[in-house]
Write an enzyme that holds these catalytic residues in place. Structure first.
Site, mmCIF file in Angstrom:
data_model
loop_
_atom_site.group_PDB
_atom_site.id
_atom_site.type_symbol
_atom_site.label_atom_id
_atom_site.label_comp_id
_atom_site.label_asym_id
_atom_site.label_seq_id
_atom_site.Cartn_x
_atom_site.Cartn_y
_atom_site.Cartn_z
ATOM 1 N N SER A 473 -2.589 24.780 -21.946
ATOM 2 C CA SER A 473 -3.007 23.670 -21.105
ATOM 3 C C SER A 473 -2.396 22.372 -21.657
ATOM 4 O O SER A 473 -1.174 22.301 -21.789
ATOM 5 C CB SER A 473 -4.534 23.603 -21.021
ATOM 6 O OG SER A 473 -4.930 22.751 -19.976
ATOM 7 N N ASP A 573 -2.888 29.838 -11.240
ATOM 8 C CA ASP A 573 -3.363 28.640 -11.941
ATOM 9 C C ASP A 573 -3.557 27.497 -10.950
ATOM 10 O O ASP A 573 -2.605 27.028 -10.323
ATOM 11 C CB ASP A 573 -2.346 28.245 -13.022
ATOM 12 C CG ASP A 573 -2.913 27.251 -14.017
ATOM 13 O OD1 ASP A 573 -3.805 26.470 -13.648
ATOM 14 O OD2 ASP A 573 -2.449 27.243 -15.171
ATOM 15 N N HIS A 605 -5.776 29.689 -14.816
ATOM 16 C CA HIS A 605 -5.565 28.806 -15.961
ATOM 17 C C HIS A 605 -6.120 29.414 -17.239
ATOM 18 O O HIS A 605 -5.648 29.125 -18.331
ATOM 19 C CB HIS A 605 -6.216 27.456 -15.685
ATOM 20 C CG HIS A 605 -5.735 26.347 -16.567
ATOM 21 N ND1 HIS A 605 -4.415 25.946 -16.616
ATOM 22 C CD2 HIS A 605 -6.401 25.548 -17.451
ATOM 23 C CE1 HIS A 605 -4.285 24.958 -17.486
ATOM 24 N NE2 HIS A 605 -5.470 24.703 -18.005
#
Length: 649
Positions: A473, A573, A605
């Site tokens: 991330s 995602d 994600h």
């Protein structure tokens, strides 16, 4: 050609064991104090919920759910202690459906199954009636309408059609108390139910403010507030004239990390600089805090309590032991461990050490590092070893803590020192520290990571030529930034779901969204698009802002890359679109650079599939061993046979 590995000195600590969802993830006690709802995973990493009596042994359980796919995001008890509610994600898309299970009949009700593409929220469960207030964004994807849900019949009744408000604070009677509106400049206007203004928060204050609870008996709202201080303070404010406001507690060096409520009243709060420290507000709870701090450690967390508040479920994440859960009887001052000891031997876990590094401009950086047991000399080593830095995601509303970290243990078992850095942008240290990172993506937030590594080099833990970065991330962005903005510093990099073009990422960010703080947590992290614009330092809708974002985007500096890169992404995602990794891979391949890309078609994600986790960690372990010379123990083919991952070399 077959790939062979180097024997791992700590074979009982494997990536396969560490990445599997544990057989005991969390537990909650029923309001009547008679039952425990426990969520745990099977060998395939699929989580489900079972119920067992608090007086029985762990084998006398009743299985409620039988899901065959990940993942359960949150779970709750109904007021009558006869139902367990589960919020479940669908294929990593961030779309959540609400399920209910009857404890006696095992009847399953899909409360939101009639909707498609919906992210359901449990706003509040009634403590006295079998009802809940839930949010559904079926009509407008940006805003949640409020519905009253009858947990017995499954009936949904519209309470509020919403096209304005981002968040709500609700009473135990399921009545809206506060409504939060996010303005274009990032400021918040907080309204009472009658639409009178309760508070105005400028963007710098709203960034970290959090409305926690409302007490109907004294008509007081409890919230975390930094309007007049750098760090969050626990504040109470009446919702009736003359709107009396009082600060109940806070510290200068860190934000309030947790507030402990009993029957609607705050009894203690915790601060967290390098480790958690509890501060008592009501002397009636002093003995409980002291007893738990002594028995389970001061980093403990209150997970659940029965209706009268005399039985608690507490947990502690201990760096070199793992995550444990206990049932605490306040009346008898007795503690009972309810989680298993785990499949790994705790004596094999490496120790974690805290370190406060100094950035080049004098900013203090709270860091944590782990050393492989075979090299550890009380926080030092005889000679430098390879180091992997693991920057956290977020980047705001997140921080690294002194707790069990599976990545630290896995990488240490492979022979690497491991470092986590609370760079500027990290939350928990006051708004000045967070704001010091605004516009510093790839700038000072990146050099903070470098400066923390340099502190490890000065300590003798590692040396140049033996450095890697492994992030997901925002940590994935940091990995890409490390590769492009300091191209000769790292030996290799791993970037998972990392933004590569800040302008295009902002183009896909919704107005706001919310995540659970950690697995099965009642606490959530709330993000807004404007907060990300402020954090990144540029508005993509303006020429100047777009130019700045392009400057800070690793995608535009790929010509500088020297080190090998491993990219990992989930096709579903919804936070960082998959193209953010694909465009990096395509460009690097076109220019003959060393890059490998792993794509998972059924992940988002956060990866839910055990087979997919094993597959990408197996490739990451191989990748690091090739470039940092640590150990590599190939995963068994049968463990990754069900992985959907596609490898592009």
């Amino acid at each position: 050609m077959a790939i062979t590995g180097t024997k791992n000195a700590y074979a009982d600590i494997t990536k396969e064991k560490l990445c599997r969802a544990p057989e005991f993830i969390s537990a909650k006690i029923s309001p009547d104090g008679k039952l425990l709802a426990k969520v745990g995973a099977n060998e395939a990493g699929i989580a489900n919920v079972v119920v067992l009596p608090v007086t029985g042994d762990s084998t006398s359980f009743t299985r409620l759910s039988s899901f065959t796919t990940p993942e359960i995001v949150q779970f709750f008890w109904s007021a009558d202690s006869k139902k367990v509610l589960l919020l479940k994600d669908e294929n990593g898309t961030g779309q959540l459906n609400l399920h209910g299970f009857d404890v006696e009949s095992k009847e399953h009700i899909s409360y939101t199954g009639q909707f498609t593409g919906v992210t359901a929220k449990v706003i509040k469960l009634s403590p006295s009636k079998n009802q809940a207030l839930v949010g559904l964004n079926d009509r407008n994807p940006h805003f949640h309408d409020l519905y009253l849900l009858d947990l017995d019949s499954g009936n949904l009744s519209l309470v509020l059609q919403n096209d304005i408000y981002a968040k709500f604070l609700v009473s135990d009677e399921l009545e809206v108390v506060l409504k939060m509106k996010i303005n274009e400049d990032g400021s918040w206007t907080v309204f009472l139910k009658n639409n009178d203004v309760f508070l105005n928060l400028i963007s710098e204050e709203a960034f970290q403010a959090e409305f926690i609870s409302y007490n109907s008996s004294n008509k007081v709202v409890y919230f975390l507030d930094n309007r007049f201080t750098n760090t969050n303070q626990l504040t109470q404010k009446s919702i009736v004239a003359p709107f009396q406001e009082d600060v109940l507690g806070g510290q200068d060096f860190s934000d309030v990390d947790e507030v402990l409520f009993v029957q609607g009243f705050p009894k203690a709060y915790a601060s967290y600089y390098t480790q958690k420290k509890w501060h008592v507000l009501d002397t009636s709870i002093q003995k409980d805090i002291e007893f738990l701090s002594q028995k389970v450690g001061s980093n403990f967390e209150l997970v659940s309590q029965n209706l009268v508040g005399n039985t608690w479920i507490v947990s502690n994440s201990i760096p070199d032991k793992g995550v444990y859960f206990w049932m605490y009887d306040r009346d008898a001052t007795k503690l009972k461990q309810i989680s298993p000891s785990g499949t790994n031997r705790p004596e094999s876990y490496a120790k974690m050490y805290e370190m406060v590094a100094t950035a080049r401009d004098g900013e203090k950086l709270v860091c944590y590092f782990t050393i492989p047991k075979k090299y550890d000399k009380a926080g030092y080593v005889d000679k430098p070893i390879p180091l992997v830095v693991v920057p956290h995601g977020g980047p705001f509303k997140v921080r690294d803590k002194f707790e069990f970290n599976s990545y630290h243990q896995w990488l240490a078992s492979c022979g690497y020192a491991v470092l986590s850095v609370n760079f500027r942008l990290s939350s928990g240290f006051g708004k000045a520290f967070v704001n010091a990172g605004n516009g510093q993506w790839g700038g000072k937030a990146h050099t903070d990571v470098i400066d923390a590594i340099e502190a490890c080099i000065t300590r003798g833990l590692t040396e140049t030529g033996k450095l890697a970065i492994f992030g997901g991330s925002y940590g994935g962005y940091e990995s890409l930034a490390a590769l492009t903005f300091t191209p000769d510093y790292f030996t290799c990099c791993v970037a998972i779901c990392g933004p590569s073009n800040l302008k295009t990422v902002l183009g896909s960010v919704p107005k706001f969204w919310e995540f659970t703080a950690k697995a099965l947590s009642d606490n959530t992290r709330f993000f807004t698009k404007q907060a990300f614009i402020t954090s990144m330092g540029g508005n993509p809708e303006t020429e100047k802002g777009a130019q700045y974002l392009e400057k800070c985007s690793p995608l535009n500096h790929l010509d500088k890359i020297q080190a090998p890169l491993l990219l990992v992404h989930g096709k579903n995602d919804h936070v960082v679109p998959e193209k953010e990794s694909k465009q990096i891979y395509d460009s690097m391949k076109k220019h003959g650079k060393d890059v490998t890309y792993i794509l998972f078609p059924n992940e988002g994600h956060i990866f839910g599939s055990f087979a997919n986790k094993v597959m990408y960690l197996n490739q990451a372990e191989l990748f690091l061993s090739q470039h940092l010379k640590g150990t590599y123990s190939p995963s068994e083919n049968k463990l990754i046979a069900d992985s959907t991952g596609r490898i592009y070399n």
